[in-house]
Enzyme design. Structure first.
Site: not given
Ligand SMILES: O=C(O)c1cccc(C(=O)CC[C@H]2O[C@@H](n3cnc4c(=O)[nH]cnc43)[C@H](O)[C@@H]2O)c1
Ligand SMILES: [Zn+2]
Length: 353
Positions: A29, A82, A149, A210, A213, A291
């Site tokens: 990620h 941001r 995602d 996913h 999990e 991950d």
């Protein structure tokens, strides 16, 4: 942060072998890859945040009681991103960390909804990730591709926005190859996302949700049936259903296995209880991934070392795992052949020393 970077039980030679092994990373990620240095730099820029500015304090901050706590902490880091410059910096630095581990190709999961809802302009967001992607390939030789995602818990508004950003020809970034679904699974049934996945698939994206999990094997079945999953993120609970394992093996649906993540979020109790052995024994294609590496105190090299121990692999076995990831990727045939050849050459050279 879970303290097991460099599995102490990995034989020293295998650790060195893994460090030089060319690799592909399929489940990592974007925000979850922010190194302590980047997190503390962003936290210092935005002092209203509760995220610690001291990298040492991040060790405690990145220690999770359960999956819900992990997501809460994850979103506090999302709050630090941001501006488009924050996005570019993060993306480029993540690529640098991947390149250091000899990652030749990575599919990075990005949640554009989390950024656009926090006020980052969508055009500027796409430009920032694409600019970082091109710079990373030029500077490090690491090829990056994107998976956008849906943060499932944020509901159908998030699904609609993510699908729009992924399929609008004026916005869709060149590096986008796949469409995913992340966040908590409990109370977030997969079938409701079918229309969004149908649109993404029709637009040429691969389906990589996913599933399994933090919930049972039925979620994996749902991801296969309703979301037409081509790979499964985690799929940990598949081990509870022999028919599902047989189906994954028969149809060549790879699992994106992230062992340390499963311990850190307490989805699995201990590494020794991780079902990776059952996956391999059932003939399921296993790929090894990291991950959210800094949050889980790991990196891809360490995940390979963990897999070597759990699956009792030597150098050739590790090279096969690395080739599984290349083969399961959405890279073109020539790109796959190039990295697989590099893996073979590296392995032969290592064994001939
Ligand atoms: O951004 C928001 O405002 C927001 C609102 C409600 C819910 C969410 C999410 O659920 C975001 C989840 C976030 O977590 C990412 N992620 C990272 N690692 C994992 C994992 O191991 N399993 C599932 N999700 C994970 C995911 O990509 C989402 O971005 C956000
Ligand atoms: Zn994940």
């Amino acid at each position: 942060m879970t303290e097991h970077l460099v599995d102490p039980r990995a034989p020293r030679d295998l650790t060195a072998f893994v460090a030089g092994l060319p690799k592909a990373e399929l489940h990592v990620h974007h925000v979850g890859s922010a190194s302590p240095r980047i997190v503390s730099e962003l936290a210092a820029r935005h002092p209203d945040s509760k995220v610690p500015t001291d990298p040492a304090a991040l060790v405690d901050y990145f220690s999770f009681t359960d999956f819900a706590h992990f997501i809460e902490v994850y979103l506090s880091v999302v709050d630090l991103i941001r501006t488009p410059e924050d996005v570019r910096l993060l993306t480029f630095e993540v690529a640098r960390d991947l390149a250091r581990q000899q990652v030749r190709y990575a599919e990075l999961t990005i949640t554009p909804f989390s950024s656009t809802r926090r006020g980052i302009d969508e055009r500027a967001f796409m430009d920032a990730i694409e600019d970082a992607r091109k710079a990373a390939e030029a500077d490090f030789g690491t090829v990056l591709r994107w998976c956008f995602d849906i943060p499932g818990e944020a509901g159908l508004e998030a699904a609609e926005e993510t699908t729009r950003l992924a399929t609008d020809d004026r916005l869709r970034p060149e590096g986008l190859v796949s469409f995913g679904l992340g966040g908590p699974e409990v109370g977030v049934p997969r079938p409701q996302f079918k229309p969004y996945f149908d649109r993404a698939i029709a637009a040429g994206l691969h389906s990589v949700p996913h599933a399994g999990e933090t919930t049972g094997p039925e979620t994996v079945w749902d991801a296969l049936t309703h979301l037409r999953a081509e790979r499964i993120g985690h799929g940990t609970s598949s081990a509870q259903d022999p028919k599902l394992l047989a189906h994954l093996a028969e149809h060549g649906i790879p699992l994106e296995v992230c062992p340390t993540s499963n311990i850190a979020t307490r989805a699995v109790r201990t590494l020794d209880e991780h079902p990776i052995k059952e996956f391999a024994a059932a003939g399921v294609v296993v790929t090894i991934n990291s991950d959210d590496p800094p949050m889980f105190g790991t990196d891809l090299d360490n995940e390979y070392a963990v897999a070597a121990r759990l699956l009792d692999l030597d150098e050739r076995g590790l090279a096969d795992l690395a080739k599984n990831a290349v083969e399961a990727s959405f890279l073109d045939a020539a790109g796959k052949a190039r990295i697989k050849e590099e893996i073979d050459t590296y392995t032969a050279g290592w064994l001939d020393r």
